[in-house]
Design a protein around this motif. Structure first.
Motif, PDB file in Angstrom:
ATOM      1  N   LEU A 164     -43.465  45.975 -12.823  1.00 22.95           N
ATOM      2  CA  LEU A 164     -44.832  46.110 -12.346  1.00 22.95           C
ATOM      3  C   LEU A 164     -45.060  45.206 -11.129  1.00 22.95           C
ATOM      4  O   LEU A 164     -45.699  45.612 -10.152  1.00 22.95           O
ATOM      5  N   ALA A 165     -44.526  43.994 -11.181  1.00 22.80           N
ATOM      6  CA  ALA A 165     -44.671  43.081 -10.043  1.00 22.80           C
ATOM      7  C   ALA A 165     -44.045  43.680  -8.788  1.00 22.80           C
ATOM      8  O   ALA A 165     -44.615  43.600  -7.689  1.00 22.80           O
ATOM      9  N   GLN A 166     -42.872  44.297  -8.934  1.00 19.49           N
ATOM     10  CA  GLN A 166     -42.243  44.958  -7.789  1.00 19.49           C
ATOM     11  C   GLN A 166     -43.145  46.050  -7.228  1.00 19.49           C
ATOM     12  O   GLN A 166     -43.330  46.162  -6.011  1.00 19.49           O
ATOM     13  N   ARG A 167     -43.694  46.868  -8.095  1.00 20.00           N
ATOM     14  CA  ARG A 167     -44.552  47.965  -7.660  1.00 20.00           C
ATOM     15  C   ARG A 167     -45.822  47.465  -6.975  1.00 20.00           C
ATOM     16  O   ARG A 167     -46.395  48.180  -6.149  1.00 20.00           O
ATOM     17  N   CYS A 168     -46.252  46.255  -7.330  1.00 19.84           N
ATOM     18  CA  CYS A 168     -47.472  45.695  -6.740  1.00 19.84           C
ATOM     19  C   CYS A 168     -47.179  44.879  -5.487  1.00 19.84           C
ATOM     20  O   CYS A 168     -48.079  44.235  -4.945  1.00 19.84           O
ATOM     21  N   GLY A 169     -45.936  44.894  -5.044  1.00 24.10           N
ATOM     22  CA  GLY A 169     -45.586  44.220  -3.806  1.00 24.10           C
ATOM     23  C   GLY A 169     -45.362  42.733  -3.929  1.00 24.10           C
ATOM     24  O   GLY A 169     -45.310  42.021  -2.912  1.00 24.10           O
ATOM     25  N   LEU A 170     -45.187  42.219  -5.159  1.00 23.31           N
ATOM     26  CA  LEU A 170     -44.901  40.805  -5.350  1.00 23.31           C
ATOM     27  C   LEU A 170     -43.387  40.590  -5.321  1.00 23.31           C
ATOM     28  O   LEU A 170     -42.650  41.291  -6.030  1.00 23.31           O
ATOM     29  N   PRO A 171     -42.884  39.654  -4.526  1.00 22.70           N
ATOM     30  CA  PRO A 171     -41.440  39.405  -4.465  1.00 22.70           C
ATOM     31  C   PRO A 171     -40.900  38.958  -5.827  1.00 22.70           C
ATOM     32  O   PRO A 171     -41.471  38.067  -6.466  1.00 22.70           O
ATOM     33  N   ALA A 177     -55.701  33.954 -13.133  1.00 20.84           N
ATOM     34  CA  ALA A 177     -56.553  35.065 -12.709  1.00 20.84           C
ATOM     35  C   ALA A 177     -57.547  35.387 -13.812  1.00 20.84           C
ATOM     36  O   ALA A 177     -57.170  35.602 -14.962  1.00 20.84           O
ATOM     37  N   VAL A 178     -58.819  35.386 -13.454  1.00 18.97           N
ATOM     38  CA  VAL A 178     -59.896  35.729 -14.379  1.00 18.97           C
ATOM     39  C   VAL A 178     -60.694  36.859 -13.735  1.00 18.97           C
ATOM     40  O   VAL A 178     -61.450  36.633 -12.798  1.00 18.97           O
ATOM     41  N   GLY A 179     -60.492  38.081 -14.213  1.00 24.38           N
ATOM     42  CA  GLY A 179     -61.091  39.221 -13.536  1.00 24.38           C
ATOM     43  C   GLY A 179     -60.531  39.302 -12.123  1.00 24.38           C
ATOM     44  O   GLY A 179     -59.323  39.336 -11.917  1.00 24.38           O
ATOM     45  N   GLU A 180     -61.413  39.307 -11.146  1.00 20.35           N
ATOM     46  CA  GLU A 180     -60.984  39.342  -9.750  1.00 20.35           C
ATOM     47  C   GLU A 180     -60.835  37.948  -9.158  1.00 20.35           C
ATOM     48  O   GLU A 180     -60.399  37.802  -8.020  1.00 20.35           O
ATOM     49  N   ARG A 181     -61.196  36.943  -9.899  1.00 24.44           N
ATOM     50  CA  ARG A 181     -61.192  35.585  -9.356  1.00 24.44           C
ATOM     51  C   ARG A 181     -59.835  34.923  -9.583  1.00 24.44           C
ATOM     52  O   ARG A 181     -59.290  34.951 -10.681  1.00 24.44           O
ATOM     53  N   LEU A 182     -59.303  34.320  -8.539  1.00 24.46           N
ATOM     54  CA  LEU A 182     -57.981  33.709  -8.571  1.00 24.46           C
ATOM     55  C   LEU A 182     -58.090  32.217  -8.286  1.00 24.46           C
ATOM     56  O   LEU A 182     -58.686  31.812  -7.294  1.00 24.46           O
ATOM     57  N   LEU A 183     -57.492  31.405  -9.163  1.00 25.31           N
ATOM     58  CA  LEU A 183     -57.481  29.966  -8.991  1.00 25.31           C
ATOM     59  C   LEU A 183     -56.028  29.498  -9.077  1.00 25.31           C
ATOM     60  O   LEU A 183     -55.397  29.616 -10.131  1.00 25.31           O
ATOM     61  N   ALA A 184     -55.509  28.999  -7.974  1.00 24.13           N
ATOM     62  CA  ALA A 184     -54.087  28.648  -7.906  1.00 24.13           C
ATOM     63  C   ALA A 184     -53.906  27.146  -7.762  1.00 24.13           C
ATOM     64  O   ALA A 184     -54.704  26.455  -7.117  1.00 24.13           O
ATOM     65  N   ALA A 185     -52.829  26.655  -8.357  1.00 20.29           N
ATOM     66  CA  ALA A 185     -52.466  25.240  -8.270  1.00 20.29           C
ATOM     67  C   ALA A 185     -50.982  25.140  -7.945  1.00 20.29           C
ATOM     68  O   ALA A 185     -50.181  25.984  -8.350  1.00 20.29           O
ATOM     69  N   ARG A 186     -50.630  24.080  -7.227  1.00 20.39           N
ATOM     70  CA  ARG A 186     -49.259  23.910  -6.721  1.00 20.39           C
ATOM     71  C   ARG A 186     -48.716  22.548  -7.138  1.00 20.39           C
ATOM     72  O   ARG A 186     -49.412  21.544  -7.080  1.00 20.39           O
ATOM     73  N   LYS A 187     -47.455  22.543  -7.570  1.00 17.41           N
ATOM     74  CA  LYS A 187     -46.782  21.304  -7.967  1.00 17.41           C
ATOM     75  C   LYS A 187     -45.526  21.162  -7.117  1.00 17.41           C
ATOM     76  O   LYS A 187     -44.581  21.942  -7.256  1.00 17.41           O
ATOM     77  N   VAL A 188     -45.518  20.201  -6.224  1.00 11.78           N
ATOM     78  CA  VAL A 188     -44.428  20.021  -5.271  1.00 11.78           C
ATOM     79  C   VAL A 188     -43.159  19.554  -5.985  1.00 11.78           C
ATOM     80  O   VAL A 188     -43.199  18.716  -6.888  1.00 11.78           O
ATOM     81  N   VAL A 206     -50.389  37.919  -1.634  1.00  4.01           N
ATOM     82  CA  VAL A 206     -50.215  37.586  -3.050  1.00  4.01           C
ATOM     83  C   VAL A 206     -51.478  37.945  -3.828  1.00  4.01           C
ATOM     84  O   VAL A 206     -51.409  38.520  -4.923  1.00  4.01           O
ATOM     85  N   ALA A 207     -52.634  37.611  -3.261  1.00  2.00           N
ATOM     86  CA  ALA A 207     -53.900  37.935  -3.920  1.00  2.00           C
ATOM     87  C   ALA A 207     -54.022  39.437  -4.148  1.00  2.00           C
ATOM     88  O   ALA A 207     -54.417  39.891  -5.231  1.00  2.00           O
ATOM     89  N   GLU A 208     -53.657  40.216  -3.150  1.00  2.00           N
ATOM     90  CA  GLU A 208     -53.717  41.673  -3.278  1.00  2.00           C
ATOM     91  C   GLU A 208     -52.771  42.166  -4.368  1.00  2.00           C
ATOM     92  O   GLU A 208     -53.127  43.022  -5.187  1.00  2.00           O
ATOM     93  N   GLY A 209     -51.550  41.615  -4.387  1.00  2.00           N
ATOM     94  CA  GLY A 209     -50.580  42.029  -5.389  1.00  2.00           C
ATOM     95  C   GLY A 209     -50.985  41.637  -6.799  1.00  2.00           C
ATOM     96  O   GLY A 209     -50.809  42.416  -7.751  1.00  2.00           O
ATOM     97  N   VAL A 210     -51.553  40.449  -6.963  1.00  2.00           N
ATOM     98  CA  VAL A 210     -51.977  39.993  -8.282  1.00  2.00           C
ATOM     99  C   VAL A 210     -53.119  40.846  -8.808  1.00  2.00           C
ATOM    100  O   VAL A 210     -53.131  41.243  -9.976  1.00  2.00           O
ATOM    101  N   ARG A 211     -54.078  41.144  -7.955  1.00  2.00           N
ATOM    102  CA  ARG A 211     -55.199  41.976  -8.395  1.00  2.00           C
ATOM    103  C   ARG A 211     -54.733  43.386  -8.751  1.00  2.00           C
ATOM    104  O   ARG A 211     -55.225  43.996  -9.705  1.00  2.00           O
ATOM    105  N   ASP A 212     -53.777  43.901  -7.999  1.00  2.00           N
ATOM    106  CA  ASP A 212     -53.217  45.211  -8.309  1.00  2.00           C
ATOM    107  C   ASP A 212     -52.491  45.157  -9.653  1.00  2.00           C
ATOM    108  O   ASP A 212     -52.603  46.076 -10.477  1.00  2.00           O
ATOM    109  N   TYR A 213     -51.763  44.076  -9.884  1.00  2.00           N
ATOM    110  CA  TYR A 213     -51.049  43.876 -11.155  1.00  2.00           C
ATOM    111  C   TYR A 213     -52.045  43.898 -12.317  1.00  2.00           C
ATOM    112  O   TYR A 213     -51.832  44.585 -13.326  1.00  2.00           O
ATOM    113  N   LEU A 214     -53.137  43.144 -12.194  1.00  2.00           N
ATOM    114  CA  LEU A 214     -54.132  43.088 -13.260  1.00  2.00           C
ATOM    115  C   LEU A 214     -54.743  44.456 -13.526  1.00  2.00           C
ATOM    116  O   LEU A 214     -54.944  44.846 -14.687  1.00  2.00           O
TER     117      LEU A 214
END
Length: 329
Positions: free
Chosen positions: A127-134, A209-220, A250-258
């Motif tokens: 599904l991730a592939q189909r939604c354009g996520l690497p 991801a909560v509905g259409e809202r995306l909250l991302a965090a990064r750990k170096v 990424v946002a577009e792909g995640v929303r498509d995935y959901l």
């Protein structure tokens, strides 16, 4: 209208959301299906073309027709805490509870059918592939020769479980591990093995991801990090999680995935490489978010409470959100 939360009593993550629902004056009923038929009771009547259902828990009686939403957080196996549990009683209780709830107009986070399908990692990858996520090059096989040939094409590999946590009690997390260069893969014949090209990551990303809202965090990932520590859950590095903007693609792909997965909630894990590409690793349909909120201050629990209450969140995509238009019935 009431929010129903199905989860265990010790679920601190759910507690964070309940605080916001209480503050907003939204009625909440919380129960664990494992407590059927002791501390939880149910009844449903199908008469004259209509359905009337009721749940009783913690001294409260709630009508199922008055449910605004159902949050399937981390419920126990139905009727597993009775004096004499059985597979038969659990199946009967599951059919009764979830069957009745499926007949209501409440919206789900997440619907049991969608949630069950979304657990399958091979399905997630496609599904991730189909939604354009690497997606890193991946092989799932019981053929030792196929594993050897895959390793020859992609010499730097990791191995991870296909299903996730080991089904013991309590569940045991199985870490993603780096594959030794001299591995002969004979043992692959004894069970499905998931091999994946290791992403030389400069950071881990958790996108909630909560509905259409995306909250991302990064750990170096520190420059001197042990390359064999590929699983962020078990890594020794003490770098903090910090909020990060979500790249538009990424946002577009995640929303498509959901949308395609029919999920209202998903905890996405990505590995960010030196070029800044976010490689999809998996999506946990009931993943934890408390640790991210504590470190970053992102309002994840509040956003979930707003969705459950039927409130429209503020627009945005990154450390903020977006407007949820789907009901995920």
């Amino acid at each position: 209208m009431t929010v129903l939360i199905l989860t265990s009593e010790e679920d601190v993550t759910a507690d964070m959301v309940v605080v916001h629902l209480n503050a907003s004056g939204v009625p909440v009923v919380r129960l664990d299906p494992a407590d059927l038929t002791g501390g939880v009771a149910l009844s449903g009547e199908y008469v004259h073309g209509a359905f009337r259902g009721h749940l009783w828990a913690s001294g409260r009686l709630v009508g199922m027709e008055g449910l605004r939403s159902v949050w399937v957080r981390r419920p126990g196996v139905p009727a597993s805490r009775v004096p004499e549990p059985s597979d038969w009683l659990s199946e009967e209780s599951s059919q009764a509870l979830y069957g009745m709830l499926r007949g209501t107009d409440a919206r789900w986070m997440n619907h049991p059918d969608a949630s069950h399908r979304a657990r399958h990692k091979p399905w997630q990858l496609r599904l991730a592939q189909r939604c354009g996520l690497p997606v890193p090059a991946t092989l799932i096989t019981t053929f030792p020769q196929a594993a050897r040939e895959f390793a020859a094409r992609f010499p730097d590999l990791v191995v991870k479980p296909v299903s996730g946590a080991h089904p013991q009690e309590p569940p045991r997390a199985v870490p993603t591990s780096r594959v030794a260069p001299d591995t002969d893969f004979t043992a692959v014949a004894f069970g499905p093995t998931l091999l994946q090209r290791r992403v030389a990551k400069r950071a881990d990303v958790r996108l909630t991801a909560v509905g259409e809202r995306l909250l991302a965090a990064r750990k170096v990932t520190p420059p001197d990090a042990d390359p064999d520590e590929v699983d962020v859950r078990f890594a020794s590095a003490a770098t903090p999680w910090t909020p990060v903007e979500v790249p538009p693609r990424v946002a577009e792909g995640v929303r498509d995935y959901l949308r395609q997965a029919e999920l209202a909630y998903g905890a996405f894990d990505f590995a960010e490489d030196a070029d800044g590409t976010w490689w999809f690793l998996e999506c946990n349909q009931s993943g934890q978010f408390g640790f991210v909120e504590v470190e970053t201050g992102q309002p994840i629990a509040r956003t979930i409470a707003e969705w459950l209450a039927g409130q429209e969140p503020e627009a945005g995509t990154a450390c903020g959100g977006g407007t949820s238009g789907a009901l995920y019935r």
